[in-house]
Scaffold this motif. Sequence first.
Motif, mmCIF file in Angstrom:
data_model
loop_
_atom_site.group_PDB
_atom_site.id
_atom_site.type_symbol
_atom_site.label_atom_id
_atom_site.label_comp_id
_atom_site.label_asym_id
_atom_site.label_seq_id
_atom_site.Cartn_x
_atom_site.Cartn_y
_atom_site.Cartn_z
ATOM 1 N N ASN A 117 0.862 -1.140 -0.091
ATOM 2 C CA ASN A 117 -0.184 -0.051 -0.061
ATOM 3 C C ASN A 117 0.793 1.102 -0.182
ATOM 4 N N LYS A 118 0.110 2.452 -0.086
ATOM 5 C CA LYS A 118 1.191 3.812 -0.112
ATOM 6 C C LYS A 118 1.919 3.844 1.185
ATOM 7 N N ARG A 119 1.297 3.563 2.299
ATOM 8 C CA ARG A 119 2.264 3.852 3.675
ATOM 9 C C ARG A 119 3.216 2.685 3.668
ATOM 10 N N GLY A 120 3.149 1.675 3.044
ATOM 11 C CA GLY A 120 4.267 0.714 3.253
ATOM 12 C C GLY A 120 3.963 -0.320 4.348
ATOM 13 N N ASP A 121 2.922 -0.201 5.226
ATOM 14 C CA ASP A 121 2.862 -1.033 6.316
ATOM 15 C C ASP A 121 2.141 -2.171 6.208
ATOM 16 N N ARG A 122 1.556 -2.423 4.776
ATOM 17 C CA ARG A 122 0.715 -3.604 4.483
ATOM 18 C C ARG A 122 1.237 -4.107 3.043
ATOM 19 N N VAL A 123 1.160 -5.595 3.044
ATOM 20 C CA VAL A 123 1.486 -6.183 1.846
ATOM 21 C C VAL A 123 0.360 -7.158 1.598
ATOM 22 N N LYS A 124 0.323 -7.484 0.441
ATOM 23 C CA LYS A 124 -0.553 -8.693 -0.191
ATOM 24 C C LYS A 124 0.169 -9.446 -1.156
ATOM 25 N N LEU A 125 0.081 -10.699 -1.024
ATOM 26 C CA LEU A 125 0.765 -11.608 -1.997
ATOM 27 C C LEU A 125 -0.412 -12.290 -2.687
ATOM 28 N N LEU A 126 -0.169 -12.397 -3.929
ATOM 29 C CA LEU A 126 -1.411 -13.111 -5.042
ATOM 30 C C LEU A 126 -0.595 -14.255 -5.823
ATOM 31 N N TYR A 127 -1.259 -15.551 -5.656
ATOM 32 C CA TYR A 127 -0.802 -16.398 -6.538
ATOM 33 C C TYR A 127 -1.787 -17.531 -6.745
ATOM 34 N N TRP A 128 -1.695 -18.185 -8.033
ATOM 35 C CA TRP A 128 -2.760 -18.995 -8.435
ATOM 36 C C TRP A 128 -2.001 -20.517 -8.192
ATOM 37 N N ASP A 129 -3.074 -21.191 -7.416
ATOM 38 C CA ASP A 129 -2.743 -22.466 -6.846
ATOM 39 C C ASP A 129 -3.478 -23.453 -7.514
ATOM 40 N N GLU A 130 -3.276 -24.003 -8.605
ATOM 41 C CA GLU A 130 -3.832 -25.007 -9.602
ATOM 42 C C GLU A 130 -5.378 -24.874 -9.666
ATOM 43 N N ASP A 131 -5.989 -24.751 -8.629
ATOM 44 C CA ASP A 131 -7.393 -24.416 -8.888
ATOM 45 C C ASP A 131 -8.145 -23.302 -8.159
ATOM 46 N N GLY A 132 -7.419 -22.139 -7.793
ATOM 47 C CA GLY A 132 -7.761 -21.040 -7.418
ATOM 48 C C GLY A 132 -6.725 -19.967 -6.956
ATOM 49 N N TYR A 133 -7.144 -18.772 -6.645
ATOM 50 C CA TYR A 133 -6.494 -17.712 -6.175
ATOM 51 C C TYR A 133 -6.037 -17.915 -4.787
ATOM 52 N N VAL A 134 -4.876 -17.476 -4.238
ATOM 53 C CA VAL A 134 -4.701 -17.494 -2.810
ATOM 54 C C VAL A 134 -3.900 -16.138 -2.561
ATOM 55 N N ILE A 135 -4.588 -15.491 -1.273
ATOM 56 C CA ILE A 135 -3.899 -14.237 -1.031
ATOM 57 C C ILE A 135 -3.402 -14.326 0.313
ATOM 58 N N VAL A 136 -2.452 -13.791 0.320
ATOM 59 C CA VAL A 136 -1.828 -13.791 1.749
ATOM 60 C C VAL A 136 -1.550 -12.170 2.278
ATOM 61 N N TYR A 137 -2.072 -12.029 3.247
ATOM 62 C CA TYR A 137 -1.993 -10.357 3.696
ATOM 63 C C TYR A 137 -1.300 -10.305 5.129
ATOM 64 N N LYS A 138 -0.505 -9.275 4.908
ATOM 65 C CA LYS A 138 0.302 -9.008 6.128
ATOM 66 C C LYS A 138 0.195 -7.451 6.520
ATOM 67 N N ARG A 139 0.024 -7.105 7.794
ATOM 68 C CA ARG A 139 -0.134 -5.735 8.156
ATOM 69 C C ARG A 139 0.727 -5.719 9.449
ATOM 70 N N LEU A 140 1.550 -4.379 9.223
ATOM 71 C CA LEU A 140 2.450 -4.298 10.471
ATOM 72 C C LEU A 140 1.816 -3.339 11.399
ATOM 73 N N GLU A 141 2.173 -3.613 12.636
ATOM 74 C CA GLU A 141 1.650 -2.591 13.894
ATOM 75 C C GLU A 141 2.696 -1.542 13.793
ATOM 76 N N MET A 142 4.010 -1.418 13.590
ATOM 77 C CA MET A 142 4.872 -0.498 13.600
ATOM 78 C C MET A 142 5.695 -0.812 12.387
ATOM 79 N N GLY A 143 6.103 0.512 11.858
ATOM 80 C CA GLY A 143 7.345 0.525 10.815
ATOM 81 C C GLY A 143 6.779 0.151 9.325
ATOM 82 N N VAL A 144 7.662 0.103 8.336
ATOM 83 C CA VAL A 144 7.198 -0.173 7.071
ATOM 84 C C VAL A 144 8.036 -1.259 6.554
ATOM 85 N N PHE A 145 7.692 -1.805 5.524
ATOM 86 C CA PHE A 145 8.113 -2.912 4.751
ATOM 87 C C PHE A 145 9.375 -2.083 4.067
ATOM 88 N N PRO A 146 10.622 -2.927 3.904
ATOM 89 C CA PRO A 146 11.894 -2.248 3.164
ATOM 90 C C PRO A 146 11.540 -2.585 1.797
#
Length: 119
Positions: A48-77
């Motif tokens: 996201n714009k703030r850099g404190d959340r990420v989503k991973l998207l991938y196709w796993d043979e029969d459907g999409y998978v989303i992994v979502y991570k939110r930081l309580e403090m800081g940003v992702f490098p």
Amino acid sequence: MLNFPPSVRIWLATAPVDLRRSFDRLAAEVREQLHNDPLSGHIFVFKNKRGDRVKLLYWDEDGYVIVYKRLEMGVFPWPAVTAEQPSVALRATELAMLLDGIDWSKAPRGRRYHRPATG
């Protein structure tokens, strides 16, 4: 932690994305902005714009998978890139470091053997 086969490539989107988007809108982002196939089985990483959340998207043979991570403090490098570069390829270890808050672009690397390209 996440575990993927070695054949899976990881693509980090360089521009921020509205992470309220779900499966189909992120898949459209992969096609339109990253110029890639969301059904390829590769992993696509968005922040996201703030850099404190990420989503991973991938196709796993029969459907999409989303992994979502939110930081309580800081940003992702996030790596610094040029504006024309829609995505950056990562290794699985680099993704793990990014999710753990380690700036992998500054991590010292020892010399390693790389097989010459044939062709």
